[in-house]
Design a protein around this motif. Structure first.
Motif, PDB file in Angstrom:
ATOM      1  N   ARG A   1      -1.511  -4.211 -12.096  1.00  0.00           N
ATOM      2  CA  ARG A   1      -0.653  -3.300 -12.886  1.00  0.00           C
ATOM      3  C   ARG A   1      -0.643  -3.817 -14.314  1.00  0.00           C
TER       4      ARG A   1
ATOM      5  N   PRO B   1       6.908  -4.937 -14.834  1.00  0.00           N
ATOM      6  CA  PRO B   1       7.820  -5.051 -13.694  1.00  0.00           C
ATOM      7  C   PRO B   1       7.483  -4.058 -12.578  1.00  0.00           C
ATOM      8  N   SER B   2       7.789  -4.434 -11.362  1.00  0.00           N
ATOM      9  CA  SER B   2       7.574  -3.559 -10.204  1.00  0.00           C
ATOM     10  C   SER B   2       8.368  -4.106  -9.030  1.00  0.00           C
ATOM     11  N   THR B   3       8.946  -3.240  -8.258  1.00  0.00           N
ATOM     12  CA  THR B   3       9.532  -3.635  -6.967  1.00  0.00           C
ATOM     13  C   THR B   3       8.704  -3.014  -5.849  1.00  0.00           C
ATOM     14  N   ARG B   4       8.653  -1.661  -5.828  1.00  0.00           N
ATOM     15  CA  ARG B   4       8.009  -0.950  -4.715  1.00  0.00           C
ATOM     16  C   ARG B   4       6.527  -1.292  -4.573  1.00  0.00           C
ATOM     17  N   THR B   5       5.798  -1.145  -5.662  1.00  0.00           N
ATOM     18  CA  THR B   5       4.335  -1.265  -5.571  1.00  0.00           C
ATOM     19  C   THR B   5       3.933  -2.702  -5.250  1.00  0.00           C
TER      20      THR B   5
ATOM     21  N   PRO C   1       9.571   9.058  -7.536  1.00  0.00           N
ATOM     22  CA  PRO C   1       8.765   7.851  -7.298  1.00  0.00           C
ATOM     23  C   PRO C   1       9.571   6.555  -7.384  1.00  0.00           C
ATOM     24  N   GLY C   2      10.760   6.621  -8.030  1.00  0.00           N
ATOM     25  CA  GLY C   2      11.546   5.414  -8.235  1.00  0.00           C
ATOM     26  C   GLY C   2      10.898   4.556  -9.333  1.00  0.00           C
ATOM     27  N   PRO C   3      11.669   3.675  -9.947  1.00  0.00           N
ATOM     28  CA  PRO C   3      13.111   3.556  -9.799  1.00  0.00           C
ATOM     29  C   PRO C   3      13.821   4.750 -10.444  1.00  0.00           C
TER      30      PRO C   3
END
Ligand code: CP
Length: 341
Positions: free
Chosen positions: A125, A72-76, A292-294
């Motif tokens: 990723r 999972p990833s949102t930002r990257t 770095p989040g989340p």
């Protein structure tokens, strides 16, 4: 982990020759200081594009970028897609779910299939440390960018962290950065250490002894500089570590990667290693607060701090788009400066 290309680049630098053009971005341990500062300068220029009403430049028109996210990833994921599209590349997103990986296709066969479609760059990723290195060794036409591999490396997060610090603090040489939390499982911490050391900052890693990366530290103990990397030290007491820091980076507790017994109870962890308002006040006035989040608000960082003035967490996200534009531009054109984009 190194690749033949990384070794070739190091040898060329040692000989004073221009290293061959970079095709892959796997971790910051094979980026020179000049290469990092060049990318950050380029990212500063690219950031201007985010302010325009029409956020588009033609620099990468005709290039095809694939993003393959097997975690999972949102930002990257979103920022790579946004960065590529803002520079007019065609960006195609693939996830494990819904691809033929679900039917058992191997990672290498997936990548070879994508390369056969004449894509220029694969952003990957993976939950497996080393997977982007394996792909870089086995792909002859398509470049590879590591968007986070297991607990090993996250070079573009480190670049955006460096960019965020440099925009606020200026030259990072001599600055003291505290990284607090679960450094053992943190690919961000490892890449940050390489980037910060390349730019001359010192780093203190702080957290429970069971959550510090002993392989990286190679012998560093409490209050003792790590043997393997000059300028990196360990301090288990956060009140001591944070005193007079120029920047504090709180890491996410990675519940999904914990081995049984490595993490103290959550109440104990929060009591000893949460960045609280009282602790943050011990850092230098105006010290940067980053994550770095989340975020697990209320665990590694007090909720009252997460969105407070001085916290640069959303600024990090904005810089992530700029730094990824700069990296994509350099990898796909061979040019360092992207200011004219
Ligand atoms: N920092 C980071 O890598 O966030 P994502 O997992 O949302 O991409």
């Amino acid at each position: 982990m190194t690749t033949a290309l990384a070794e070739e680049r190091r040898d060329a630098r040692a000989d004073g020759a221009a290293p061959p053009r970079r095709r892959h971005a796997l971790d910051l341990d094979d980026f020179s200081r000049d290469e990092i500062t060049g990318l950050l300068d380029s990212a500063d220029a690219m950031r201007e594009l985010l302010r325009r009403s029409i956020k588009k430049a033609p620099s990468l028109r005709g290039k095809v970028i694939l993003t393959l996210f097997l975690e999972p990833s949102t930002r990257t994921r979103v920022s790579f897609e946004q960065a590529g599209k803002m520079l007019s590349a065609d960006v195609i997103n693939i996830s494990g779910s819904g691809s033929s990986a679900e039917k058992g296709e191997s990672l290498l066969n997936t990548a070879l299939t994508l390369q056969a479609m004449r894509a220029d760059l694969l952003v990957v990723r993976s939950p497996h440390s080393g997977a982007p290195y394996f792909l870089a060794r086995n792909l002859d036409r398509m470049g590879v960018v590591n968007a986070g591999d297991g607990r090993h490396a996250h070079p573009t997060q480190a670049l955006l962290d460096l960019m965020t610090m440099r925009r606020s603090l200026g030259d990072l040489a001599g600055k003291r950065v505290v990284i607090v939390g679960d450094a053992l499982h943190s690919r961000v911490a490892r890449s940050d250490v390489f980037g910060l050391r390349a730019l001359g900052a010192s780093v203190t890693l702080c957290g429970p002894p069971t959550l510090l990366p002993l392989d990286l530290l190679r012998g560093g103990g409490a209050g003792v500089p790590a043997a393997g990397i000059p300028g990196v030290s360990v301090e288990h007491d956060l009140d001591r570590a944070i005193a007079d820091a120029d920047a504090v980076i709180a890491l996410r507790i990675q519940q999904e990667r914990q081995e049984a017994g490595a993490l103290p109870g959550m109440r104990e962890y929060t009591r000893r290693w949460q960045v609280t308002e009282a602790r943050y006040r011990k850092a230098k006035p105006g010290a940067l607060l980053m994550h770095p989040g989340p975020m697990n608000e209320g665990i590694e960082i007090a909720s009252s701090l997460a969105h407070a003035p001085g916290a640069l967490i959303e600024e990090q996200v904005t810089n992530g788009v700029a730094v990824r534009m700069a990296l994509l531009y350099q990898l796909l054109t061979g040019e360092r400066e992207g200011g004219e984009a």
